[in-house]
Design a protein around this motif. Sequence first.
Motif, PDB file in Angstrom:
ATOM      1  N   ASP A 133      -7.802   0.598  -4.204  1.00  0.00           N
ATOM      2  CA  ASP A 133      -7.997   1.212  -2.882  1.00  0.00           C
ATOM      3  C   ASP A 133      -8.766   0.279  -1.953  1.00  0.00           C
ATOM      4  O   ASP A 133      -8.495   0.211  -0.755  1.00  0.00           O
ATOM      5  N   ILE A 134      -9.757  -0.408  -2.517  1.00  0.00           N
ATOM      6  CA  ILE A 134     -10.562  -1.323  -1.696  1.00  0.00           C
ATOM      7  C   ILE A 134      -9.667  -2.434  -1.151  1.00  0.00           C
ATOM      8  O   ILE A 134      -9.648  -2.695   0.058  1.00  0.00           O
ATOM      9  N   SER A 135      -8.904  -3.055  -2.046  1.00  0.00           N
ATOM     10  CA  SER A 135      -8.012  -4.145  -1.608  1.00  0.00           C
ATOM     11  C   SER A 135      -7.057  -3.672  -0.526  1.00  0.00           C
ATOM     12  O   SER A 135      -6.833  -4.359   0.468  1.00  0.00           O
ATOM     13  N   ALA A 136      -6.506  -2.459  -0.738  1.00  0.00           N
ATOM     14  CA  ALA A 136      -5.500  -1.958   0.206  1.00  0.00           C
ATOM     15  C   ALA A 136      -6.106  -1.632   1.570  1.00  0.00           C
ATOM     16  O   ALA A 136      -5.397  -1.617   2.586  1.00  0.00           O
ATOM     17  N   ALA A 137      -7.414  -1.364   1.607  1.00  0.00           N
ATOM     18  CA  ALA A 137      -8.057  -0.971   2.873  1.00  0.00           C
ATOM     19  C   ALA A 137      -8.415  -2.183   3.736  1.00  0.00           C
ATOM     20  O   ALA A 137      -8.659  -2.038   4.937  1.00  0.00           O
ATOM     21  N   VAL A 138      -8.468  -3.356   3.134  1.00  0.00           N
ATOM     22  CA  VAL A 138      -8.846  -4.554   3.906  1.00  0.00           C
ATOM     23  C   VAL A 138      -7.713  -4.904   4.874  1.00  0.00           C
ATOM     24  O   VAL A 138      -6.554  -4.990   4.468  1.00  0.00           O
ATOM     25  N   LYS A 139      -8.069  -5.063   6.152  1.00  0.00           N
ATOM     26  CA  LYS A 139      -7.062  -5.309   7.184  1.00  0.00           C
ATOM     27  C   LYS A 139      -6.709  -6.794   7.259  1.00  0.00           C
ATOM     28  O   LYS A 139      -7.578  -7.645   7.092  1.00  0.00           O
ATOM     29  N   PRO A 140      -5.465  -7.079   7.583  1.00  0.00           N
ATOM     30  CA  PRO A 140      -5.123  -8.477   7.856  1.00  0.00           C
ATOM     31  C   PRO A 140      -5.739  -8.928   9.185  1.00  0.00           C
ATOM     32  O   PRO A 140      -6.168  -8.089   9.986  1.00  0.00           O
ATOM     33  N   ASP A 141      -5.772 -10.229   9.385  1.00  0.00           N
ATOM     34  CA  ASP A 141      -6.307 -10.774  10.630  1.00  0.00           C
ATOM     35  C   ASP A 141      -5.264 -10.568  11.727  1.00  0.00           C
ATOM     36  O   ASP A 141      -4.362 -11.380  11.912  1.00  0.00           O
ATOM     37  N   ASP A 142      -5.388  -9.460  12.425  1.00  0.00           N
ATOM     38  CA  ASP A 142      -4.386  -9.043  13.398  1.00  0.00           C
ATOM     39  C   ASP A 142      -5.146  -8.295  14.484  1.00  0.00           C
ATOM     40  O   ASP A 142      -5.997  -7.449  14.172  1.00  0.00           O
ATOM     41  N   ASN A 143      -4.872  -8.590  15.739  1.00  0.00           N
ATOM     42  CA  ASN A 143      -5.709  -8.006  16.800  1.00  0.00           C
ATOM     43  C   ASN A 143      -5.528  -6.501  17.001  1.00  0.00           C
ATOM     44  O   ASN A 143      -6.194  -5.894  17.814  1.00  0.00           O
ATOM     45  N   HIS A 144      -4.661  -5.886  16.213  1.00  0.00           N
ATOM     46  CA  HIS A 144      -4.571  -4.421  16.260  1.00  0.00           C
ATOM     47  C   HIS A 144      -5.678  -3.752  15.456  1.00  0.00           C
ATOM     48  O   HIS A 144      -5.882  -2.550  15.556  1.00  0.00           O
ATOM     49  N   PHE A 145      -6.375  -4.508  14.607  1.00  0.00           N
ATOM     50  CA  PHE A 145      -7.301  -3.912  13.632  1.00  0.00           C
ATOM     51  C   PHE A 145      -8.725  -4.419  13.814  1.00  0.00           C
ATOM     52  O   PHE A 145      -8.925  -5.526  14.315  1.00  0.00           O
ATOM     53  N   PRO A 146      -9.687  -3.616  13.359  1.00  0.00           N
ATOM     54  CA  PRO A 146     -11.048  -4.167  13.286  1.00  0.00           C
ATOM     55  C   PRO A 146     -11.085  -5.235  12.185  1.00  0.00           C
ATOM     56  O   PRO A 146     -10.171  -5.313  11.367  1.00  0.00           O
ATOM     57  N   ILE A 147     -12.133  -6.013  12.186  1.00  0.00           N
ATOM     58  CA  ILE A 147     -12.269  -7.079  11.175  1.00  0.00           C
ATOM     59  C   ILE A 147     -13.028  -6.518   9.976  1.00  0.00           C
ATOM     60  O   ILE A 147     -14.197  -6.130  10.099  1.00  0.00           O
ATOM     61  N   SER A 148     -12.346  -6.423   8.830  1.00  0.00           N
ATOM     62  CA  SER A 148     -12.997  -5.883   7.621  1.00  0.00           C
ATOM     63  C   SER A 148     -14.087  -6.867   7.185  1.00  0.00           C
ATOM     64  O   SER A 148     -13.806  -8.045   6.963  1.00  0.00           O
ATOM     65  N   ARG A 149     -15.314  -6.392   7.083  1.00  0.00           N
ATOM     66  CA  ARG A 149     -16.431  -7.313   6.872  1.00  0.00           C
ATOM     67  C   ARG A 149     -17.263  -6.996   5.635  1.00  0.00           C
ATOM     68  O   ARG A 149     -17.804  -7.884   4.991  1.00  0.00           O
ATOM     69  N   LEU A 150     -17.412  -5.676   5.338  1.00  0.00           N
ATOM     70  CA  LEU A 150     -18.421  -5.298   4.337  1.00  0.00           C
ATOM     71  C   LEU A 150     -17.912  -4.143   3.475  1.00  0.00           C
ATOM     72  O   LEU A 150     -17.320  -3.189   3.988  1.00  0.00           O
ATOM     73  N   LEU A 151     -18.203  -4.229   2.179  1.00  0.00           N
ATOM     74  CA  LEU A 151     -17.986  -3.098   1.263  1.00  0.00           C
ATOM     75  C   LEU A 151     -19.348  -2.481   0.959  1.00  0.00           C
ATOM     76  O   LEU A 151     -20.277  -3.202   0.575  1.00  0.00           O
ATOM     77  N   VAL A 152     -19.476  -1.167   1.152  1.00  0.00           N
ATOM     78  CA  VAL A 152     -20.719  -0.481   0.768  1.00  0.00           C
ATOM     79  C   VAL A 152     -20.418   0.471  -0.390  1.00  0.00           C
ATOM     80  O   VAL A 152     -19.598   1.384  -0.258  1.00  0.00           O
ATOM     81  N   LEU A 153     -21.078   0.261  -1.516  1.00  0.00           N
ATOM     82  CA  LEU A 153     -20.967   1.172  -2.655  1.00  0.00           C
ATOM     83  C   LEU A 153     -22.272   1.936  -2.825  1.00  0.00           C
ATOM     84  O   LEU A 153     -23.293   1.597  -2.210  1.00  0.00           O
ATOM     85  N   GLU A 154     -22.236   2.969  -3.686  1.00  0.00           N
ATOM     86  CA  GLU A 154     -23.425   3.805  -3.908  1.00  0.00           C
ATOM     87  C   GLU A 154     -23.594   4.015  -5.408  1.00  0.00           C
ATOM     88  O   GLU A 154     -22.640   4.357  -6.097  1.00  0.00           O
ATOM     89  N   ASN A 155     -24.807   3.811  -5.915  1.00  0.00           N
ATOM     90  CA  ASN A 155     -25.072   4.021  -7.343  1.00  0.00           C
ATOM     91  C   ASN A 155     -26.563   4.328  -7.507  1.00  0.00           C
ATOM     92  O   ASN A 155     -27.382   3.510  -7.085  1.00  0.00           O
ATOM     93  N   THR A 156     -26.878   5.502  -8.039  1.00  0.00           N
ATOM     94  CA  THR A 156     -25.994   6.539  -8.510  1.00  0.00           C
ATOM     95  C   THR A 156     -25.331   7.274  -7.337  1.00  0.00           C
ATOM     96  O   THR A 156     -25.837   7.235  -6.222  1.00  0.00           O
ATOM     97  N   ASN A 157     -24.209   7.955  -7.646  1.00  0.00           N
ATOM     98  CA  ASN A 157     -23.577   8.818  -6.660  1.00  0.00           C
ATOM     99  C   ASN A 157     -23.479  10.209  -7.250  1.00  0.00           C
ATOM    100  O   ASN A 157     -22.931  10.381  -8.338  1.00  0.00           O
ATOM    101  N   GLY A 158     -24.013  11.207  -6.542  1.00  0.00           N
ATOM    102  CA  GLY A 158     -23.922  12.592  -7.008  1.00  0.00           C
ATOM    103  C   GLY A 158     -24.447  12.768  -8.417  1.00  0.00           C
ATOM    104  O   GLY A 158     -23.878  13.517  -9.206  1.00  0.00           O
ATOM    105  N   GLY A 159     -25.517  12.051  -8.759  1.00  0.00           N
ATOM    106  CA  GLY A 159     -26.132  12.190 -10.075  1.00  0.00           C
ATOM    107  C   GLY A 159     -25.421  11.400 -11.168  1.00  0.00           C
ATOM    108  O   GLY A 159     -25.828  11.455 -12.327  1.00  0.00           O
ATOM    109  N   LYS A 160     -24.372  10.667 -10.811  1.00  0.00           N
ATOM    110  CA  LYS A 160     -23.632   9.896 -11.819  1.00  0.00           C
ATOM    111  C   LYS A 160     -23.866   8.404 -11.628  1.00  0.00           C
ATOM    112  O   LYS A 160     -23.822   7.904 -10.508  1.00  0.00           O
ATOM    113  N   ALA A 161     -24.091   7.723 -12.749  1.00  0.00           N
ATOM    114  CA  ALA A 161     -24.237   6.269 -12.693  1.00  0.00           C
ATOM    115  C   ALA A 161     -22.857   5.652 -12.873  1.00  0.00           C
ATOM    116  O   ALA A 161     -22.175   5.911 -13.861  1.00  0.00           O
ATOM    117  N   VAL A 162     -22.437   4.858 -11.909  1.00  0.00           N
ATOM    118  CA  VAL A 162     -21.126   4.208 -11.992  1.00  0.00           C
ATOM    119  C   VAL A 162     -21.264   2.969 -12.892  1.00  0.00           C
ATOM    120  O   VAL A 162     -22.146   2.145 -12.665  1.00  0.00           O
TER     121      VAL A 162
END
Length: 321
Positions: A133-162
């Motif tokens: 999903d992460i790979s698929a969300a990254v936009k190509p370098d095309d002026n129709h899209f924002p520039i994908s710059r940063l991935l933010v993850l969370e750990n723990t999430n909802g009491g679960k350790a990833v």
Amino acid sequence: MSAYPSQAGLKDQKHTLIIADFRSDTLTKPCAGMRAAMAQAEVGDDVYGDDPTVKKLEARLAELLGKEAALFLPSGTQSNLCAMLSHCGRGEEIITALGYHVFAHEAQGASVLGGVAFHPLPVGQDGSLSAKDISAAVKPDDNHFPISRLLVLENTNGGKAVPLETIKAGTKAARAQGLSTHLDGARFFNAVTALGCSASDLAAPFDTVSVCLSKGLGTPAGSVLVGSQQLIARAHRQRKLLGGAMRQVGILAAAGLKAQQHTSMVFLSLPDGKAQPLQAALSEQGLQISASEPQTRIVMHKDVSQAHVEALAKGIIAALA
Ligand SMILES: *Cc1c(COP(=O)(O)O)cnc(C)c1O
């Protein structure tokens, strides 16, 4: 009930003594030892870089997480925001999850104040984002899209350790496309404990990591952001811009240095309409819980004991019988 429950206080509950409060690990209060450490803290003006206790806390966290530098901030929200604004500029984009705090619970400050877009992805059962999903969300370098710059993850999430392997797969996918990575580690040390890894192992896949000191530990306030010298210098500027630079703040940093951790969470799935009666029944016994549906969060922290947990379990069984 709304999917966005209010976090308001006890205004509707006129009940007597609270014996144990399971609503959140942010309700913990400083113990006598922590208050003494705060009273005795050596301080200076941290805006001048003169507060030795803040410096000590920053150095300790940087070392523990295996990064070059650290910055003490008043809250986790501000720490995440400073990180996001240090990584991203206007017109750029953060890939994260729908339910992660940076997207769902921080008033979308990076968009409001920084002109940074979010691309939120669905989160997996285990609290993770899939590399695919992460790979698929990254936009190509095309002026129709924002520039994908940063991935933010969370750990723990909802009491679960990833698990570390899942985390690494996600950050690897992001890096392969030139993104940087930030971890919202509000409960970073809970994740470290649950995963049985070291703090630096869990921090290694990330350029920056934010850790809360005010969750479960009795500390009244404070978060620490760690990363490279360069990113932390940028975050320092953002902290000033956001009004988060503080003066003799070693008094708070001393509490952070004193803190130890004792938290975890259990989620109760309740039948429709049961959360509020359960909350009321437990409240009669001095046991406070949140009343959100379809799941309510029971949070362990340093101010609840084994006996409190047993009383709670009995109370829940009796109330639902
Ligand atoms: C608590 C929390 C934060 C930061 O919250 P503050 O109240 O601003 O300190 C960030 N992320 C997660 C996952 C949290 O639970």
